[in-house]
Design a protein around this motif. Structure first.
Motif, short mmCIF file in Angstrom:
data_model
loop_
_atom_site.label_atom_id
_atom_site.label_comp_id
_atom_site.label_asym_id
_atom_site.label_seq_id
_atom_site.Cartn_x
_atom_site.Cartn_y
_atom_site.Cartn_z
N ALA A 152 21.18 -3.97 9.58
CA ALA A 152 22.34 -4.76 10.03
C ALA A 152 23.31 -5.00 8.87
O ALA A 152 24.53 -4.90 9.04
CB ALA A 152 21.87 -6.11 10.59
N ILE A 153 22.77 -5.27 7.68
CA ILE A 153 23.62 -5.51 6.50
C ILE A 153 24.36 -4.21 6.13
O ILE A 153 25.56 -4.22 5.85
CB ILE A 153 22.78 -6.05 5.32
N ALA A 154 23.65 -3.09 6.18
CA ALA A 154 24.28 -1.79 5.87
C ALA A 154 25.42 -1.50 6.85
O ALA A 154 26.50 -1.07 6.45
CB ALA A 154 23.23 -0.68 5.92
N ASN A 155 25.18 -1.77 8.14
CA ASN A 155 26.21 -1.50 9.15
C ASN A 155 27.48 -2.33 8.89
O ASN A 155 28.60 -1.84 9.04
CB ASN A 155 25.69 -1.80 10.57
N GLU A 156 27.28 -3.58 8.50
CA GLU A 156 28.43 -4.46 8.23
C GLU A 156 29.18 -4.01 6.97
O GLU A 156 30.41 -4.00 6.93
CB GLU A 156 27.95 -5.92 8.10
N LEU A 157 28.43 -3.59 5.94
CA LEU A 157 29.07 -3.08 4.71
C LEU A 157 29.87 -1.81 5.01
O LEU A 157 30.96 -1.60 4.50
CB LEU A 157 28.00 -2.77 3.65
N LYS A 158 29.30 -0.97 5.89
CA LYS A 158 29.96 0.30 6.25
C LYS A 158 31.26 0.04 7.01
O LYS A 158 32.25 0.75 6.84
CB LYS A 158 28.98 1.11 7.12
N LYS A 159 31.24 -1.01 7.84
CA LYS A 159 32.45 -1.38 8.58
C LYS A 159 33.57 -1.73 7.60
O LYS A 159 34.72 -1.37 7.79
CB LYS A 159 32.14 -2.63 9.44
N ARG A 160 33.19 -2.45 6.54
CA ARG A 160 34.21 -2.91 5.58
C ARG A 160 34.58 -1.82 4.57
O ARG A 160 35.67 -1.81 4.03
CB ARG A 160 33.70 -4.15 4.84
N HIS A 161 33.62 -0.95 4.28
CA HIS A 161 33.86 0.11 3.28
C HIS A 161 33.44 1.46 3.86
O HIS A 161 32.36 1.96 3.56
CB HIS A 161 33.05 -0.17 2.00
N PRO A 162 34.29 2.05 4.71
CA PRO A 162 33.90 3.29 5.41
C PRO A 162 33.52 4.43 4.47
O PRO A 162 32.79 5.33 4.85
CB PRO A 162 35.14 3.64 6.23
N ASN A 163 34.02 4.39 3.19
CA ASN A 163 33.71 5.50 2.28
C ASN A 163 32.48 5.23 1.41
O ASN A 163 32.15 6.04 0.54
CB ASN A 163 34.90 5.79 1.35
N ALA A 164 31.86 4.08 1.61
CA ALA A 164 30.72 3.74 0.74
C ALA A 164 29.55 4.69 0.98
O ALA A 164 29.41 5.28 2.05
CB ALA A 164 30.28 2.31 1.02
N GLU A 165 28.70 4.81 -0.05
CA GLU A 165 27.46 5.61 0.07
C GLU A 165 26.28 4.66 0.16
O GLU A 165 26.25 3.64 -0.55
CB GLU A 165 27.28 6.48 -1.17
N PHE A 166 25.30 5.03 0.99
CA PHE A 166 24.14 4.15 1.19
C PHE A 166 22.84 4.91 0.95
O PHE A 166 22.72 6.08 1.32
CB PHE A 166 24.11 3.63 2.64
N LEU A 167 21.90 4.22 0.34
CA LEU A 167 20.55 4.77 0.21
C LEU A 167 19.55 3.64 0.49
O LEU A 167 19.70 2.53 -0.03
CB LEU A 167 20.32 5.32 -1.21
N GLN A 172 16.69 7.02 11.94
CA GLN A 172 17.17 6.86 13.33
C GLN A 172 18.49 6.09 13.36
O GLN A 172 19.33 6.28 14.23
CB GLN A 172 16.14 6.11 14.20
N ALA A 173 18.66 5.18 12.39
CA ALA A 173 19.89 4.38 12.34
C ALA A 173 21.00 5.12 11.58
O ALA A 173 22.10 4.61 11.41
CB ALA A 173 19.61 3.04 11.69
N GLY A 174 20.66 6.33 11.10
CA GLY A 174 21.69 7.17 10.47
C GLY A 174 21.82 7.04 8.96
O GLY A 174 22.86 7.37 8.39
N TYR A 175 20.77 6.55 8.30
CA TYR A 175 20.83 6.39 6.84
C TYR A 175 19.74 7.21 6.14
O TYR A 175 18.68 7.43 6.70
CB TYR A 175 20.69 4.91 6.45
#
Length: 363
Positions: free
Chosen positions: A22-37, A52-55
Motif C-alpha cells: 500500500a505504501i509503495a502504491n501511494e509513493l508510485k502515485k506521487r512519483h511515477p518515475n520512482a524505482e522500487f525494490l 503479483q502486485a507488480g513489484y
C-alpha cells in the motif's frame, strides 16, 4: 520530482506485506518515475504476493529465532551473516533514497545496513505490541509510524507518529448500500446478519464455534455470511443454506461489511484497522498462537475504549452465548460500540505515512 529509489522490506505474514504494498502504491502515485525494490524472506509468502502486485523482490536467507533450541536456531547466526552481506550488496547496488520497513525478519538486516549508510529509514509498526525486529531497529531509524496510543513504551517518543495502518482503498470508499449487499448474498432484509471472518486461510477454532452455534443463531433469528477459509471449505460447505452462506473466501468484502449487523473476527492488526473504518460492532476472538499474544493486545486496545467486545478462545464455552446475546438483542449497545470503533479509525494512514517519507526526502 526527482527519480527516487525506494526499498520496502517486510513480510512473513500478510499483516506485514499488505502495508508495504500500500505504501509503495501511494509513493508510485506521487512519483511515477520512482524505482522500487522489495526485500523479503526467501521462502515466505511475500515472494509470491509482491510480484503479483507488480513489484520486484529480492529474498534474504533469514528466519526468526525459535523459542526453543532447534537446528533452525543453530543455523541462525549463519543466516544472519548471509542476510547482512546480501543486504549490504542490495543497498550498495540499488542506492535507495529511503528505506521503509513494515516488520518481519527480513527488514532487520536491511534497515540495519541502510541506516548505517545514512539512508533515511522509516518503520511502520502495525500492532499495539511492537514486534521484535522493530524494537531492535528503533535507534537506527528516523521515524516510526504507529497505529496505537502508548507506543512510547517500545520506541523513542520523539520518533513516533500516529498514522494508523494502511487499509484497502475500496474500504475507505465503502458505499455499498445494505439492501443491495443483502440481495448480492441472497439474504433477507428483515433479519439481522452476522458476518464471520477467520482470515483468508480460515481459523479452525472460530469455525468449530460457528458449527456448534448454528442452532443457537437460528433460534435468535440470525442469518450468517461465514467465511470459513479455503483450508476448511470442504468440511463446512454442507451447512450452506438460505440463511447460512458458507464461503471459502469473500471476494466482495464491501458487500459483506455493508450487510453486517455484527461481525465475529480474529484480531490481527490489519483486521482491526479495517473494522474500525467499517464501523460495525465486532466480537473479537484473538488467535492465541501468535508472537507475544499481540492479537489479544490489539483487541484490548479497543475493548478498553468500549469500541469492541472480546472473548478469548479459552472462554468461548463459558461466555460466548451471554456476550453475543447481549450485543445482538440491544440496538443501543450496537450503536454505541459502532460509534466508538469508528472514532478510532484512521482512514488516511497510507497518505500520512508517505507524507513522513516525503519530509525525510526533503531534508
Amino acid at each position: 520530482m526527482g527519480n527516487y529509489k525506494f526499498i520496502l522490506s517486510g513480510g512473513g505474514t500478510g499483516g506485514h506485506i499488505y502495508p508495504a504494498i500500500a505504501i509503495a502504491n501511494e509513493l508510485k502515485k506521487r512519483h511515477p518515475n520512482a524505482e522500487f525494490l522489495f526485500v523479503g524472506a526467501k521462502d515466505r509468502m511475500e515472494m509470491e504476493k509482491v510480484p503479483q502486485a507488480g513489484y520486484k523482490i529480492e529474498g534474504l536467507w533469514i528466519t526468526g529465532l525459535q523459542r526453543k533450541l532447534t537446528l533452525k536456531n543453530l543455523m541462525f547466526p549463519f543466516k544472519l551473516i548471509s542476510s547482512l552481506l546480501k543486504a549490504r550488496k542490495i543497498v550498495s547496488q540499488f542506492k535507495p533514497n529511503a528505506v521503509i520497513g513494515t516488520g518481519g525478519f527480513a527488514s532487520g538486516p536491511l534497515l540495519k545496513i541502510a541506516s548505517g549508510r545514512k539512508v533515511p529509514c522509516v518503520l511502520q509498526e502495525q500492532n499495539s505490541y511492537a514486534g521484535v525486529t522493530n524494537k531492535l531497529l528503533k535507534d537506527a531509524v528516523a521515524k516510526i509510524c504507529v497505529a496505537y496510543d502508548g507506543m512510547e513504551k517500545f520506541f523513542p517518543a520523539a520518533k513516533i507518529v500516529k498514522t494508523g495502518n494502511p487499509v484497502r482503498e475500496d474500504l475507505i470508499m465503502l458505499t455499498s448500500n445494505k439492501e443491495e449487499a443483502l440481495a448480492f448474498f441472497e439474504l433477507q432484509k428483515n433479519k439481522q446478519t452476522l458476518v464471520v471472518l477467520g482470515g483468508s486461510l480460515g481459523a479452525r477454532r472460530i469455525n468449530q464455534l460457528i458449527e456448534k452455534k448454528l442452532d443457537f443463531f437460528k433460534e435468535i433469528g440470525l442469518q450468517i455470511i461465514w467465511q470459513c477459509g479455503k483450508l476448511y471449505y470442504e468440511e463446512y460447505k454442507k451447512y450452506h443454506s438460505n440463511t447460512v452462506k458458507v464461503m471459502a473466501f469473500i471476494n466482495k468484502m464491501d458487500c459483506a461489511y455493508a450487510s453486517a449487523d455484527v461481525i465475529i473476527s480474529r484480531a490481527g492488526a490489519g483486521s482491526v484497522s479495517e473494522l474500525s473504518i467499517v464501523g460495525k460492532p465486532v466480537v473479537f476472538i484473538p488467535s492465541p498462537n501468535v508472537a507475544e499474544d499481540h492479537q489479544t493486545k490489539n483487541a484490548m486496545a479497543l475493548v478498553n475504549k468500549n469500541a469492541a467486545i472480546m472473548v478469548k478462545e479459552k472462554d468461548l464455552e463459558l461466555h460466548f452465548d451471554t456476550v453475543f446475546s447481549d450485543v445482538i438483542t440491544s440496538e443501543e449497545k450496537q450503536k454505541e460500540i459502532a460509534k466508538n470503533i469508528k472514532e478510532m479509525a484512521l482512514p488516511n494512514a497510507t497518505k500520512d505515512i508517505v507524507d513522513q517519507i516525503e519530509m525525510l526526502l526533503q531534508k
